[in-house]
Design a protein around this motif. Sequence first.
Motif, mmCIF file in Angstrom:
data_model
loop_
_atom_site.group_PDB
_atom_site.id
_atom_site.type_symbol
_atom_site.label_atom_id
_atom_site.label_comp_id
_atom_site.label_asym_id
_atom_site.label_seq_id
_atom_site.Cartn_x
_atom_site.Cartn_y
_atom_site.Cartn_z
ATOM 1 N N ILE A 40 0.699 -1.425 0.018
ATOM 2 C CA ILE A 40 -0.114 0.049 0.033
ATOM 3 C C ILE A 40 0.715 1.170 0.047
ATOM 4 N N TYR B 185 0.669 4.054 -2.821
ATOM 5 C CA TYR B 185 0.523 5.303 -2.560
ATOM 6 C C TYR B 185 1.651 6.507 -2.924
ATOM 7 N N PHE C 292 -5.521 10.156 0.522
ATOM 8 C CA PHE C 292 -5.174 8.788 0.778
ATOM 9 C C PHE C 292 -3.968 8.545 1.816
ATOM 10 N N SER D 108 -3.916 5.575 4.182
ATOM 11 C CA SER D 108 -4.083 4.109 3.583
ATOM 12 C C SER D 108 -2.936 3.167 4.137
ATOM 13 N N ARG E 250 -10.521 -1.987 2.464
ATOM 14 C CA ARG E 250 -9.639 -1.416 1.322
ATOM 15 C C ARG E 250 -9.045 -0.221 1.526
ATOM 16 N N PRO E 251 -7.656 -0.283 2.008
ATOM 17 C CA PRO E 251 -7.223 1.062 2.408
ATOM 18 C C PRO E 251 -7.398 2.060 1.673
ATOM 19 N N PHE E 252 -7.337 2.261 0.455
ATOM 20 C CA PHE E 252 -7.478 3.331 -0.388
ATOM 21 C C PHE E 252 -8.788 4.123 -0.334
ATOM 22 N N SER F 117 -9.815 5.078 3.106
ATOM 23 C CA SER F 117 -9.135 6.490 3.507
ATOM 24 C C SER F 117 -9.754 7.786 3.001
ATOM 25 N N ARG F 118 -10.060 7.520 1.647
ATOM 26 C CA ARG F 118 -11.060 8.550 0.911
ATOM 27 C C ARG F 118 -12.303 8.992 1.688
#
Length: 331
Positions: free
Chosen positions: A114, A118, A164, A167, A179-181, A184-185
Amino acid sequence: MENTAGIEAPKELRALSVFEIIKTSIRLYLDNFVLFFVIALLGYLVKFLDISFFAFFGREHPSIFFSELIGLFLMLWATVALIITVSESYLGRPVTIRDSFHQGWSKLLIYLGISFLYALLIIGILVFFLIPGMLWVRSPFEPLKISAIAIFIVIPAIYLGVVFSLSPFIAAIEEKEIRPFKFSRKLVQANFAKVFLVEITVLAFFLLILPVWFFIRWFPQYVQQMIWQFIIVLYAPFSTATLVVLYHKLKERSSSALPLVKADLLKGCLWSAGITILILFAAGFFAYQLTTNPKFQEFMFEKGSAKINFTGGEKLERPKGWVALRSDEAG
């Protein structure tokens, strides 16, 4: 070593306050100082050994590549362990150093993936806007065009960087189902301004440390490096604590997070534009002083009179300004 000073996450959802986040982070950092410090120190242990070893044997030693590689791996592993430890401490759950590294090992690969994506996203945005800009500016002496390109390059990079930015922390803390992205959003988009201010505050704390350089620049280079590494070991847990607390505060409000609308996008762009203009102004002021102010030039570049002469014609000069210690052949 166990953490017995956990900070319970608040149950009531109040308005997100930058001051509250920083205050909670500082309290969390101080209450768990030894635990956080030891984990961070273990991450930089090889780096400290490298500085001591290569100060005597030189950086041309053949083992430098392997030691740097091991040091980087250990630092990344300790970073994940530190994120997990700070998160567990904030939630009031006891954790040991062994447990933190054990959990960090299982999350290391996804954290690295990730983090790489990023960084690739930010670099991709910069390159995407930079290439057309370089084609537009054919002469290096067109400051208005260069400033315009800098603004259009930095604004989207800052905006996406903030949106992001959580993330990697999500990847280290949460399970694979999240889902990290995307998460984060979802968390950042409705609170962009405050998230931006928190991250700028974290950076400001580091900038406040920089004047230390003026007090240590006369020491030998390896001593300077040791002091800087020690400062980073002290700073890393604080910056990690602030971003982890920010994540949990936002997560507590995630049920009320609004979908991304044009107003949120506009607000983010305005904040990014504002900080970009400040950066350009500061850079321009620095460049102006560097080219027109003789006293500033003297401070930055003038050599000192302290010299160390060696047999064979070698000498070392200790500069007054920000010029690194250098070796010249005596004429």
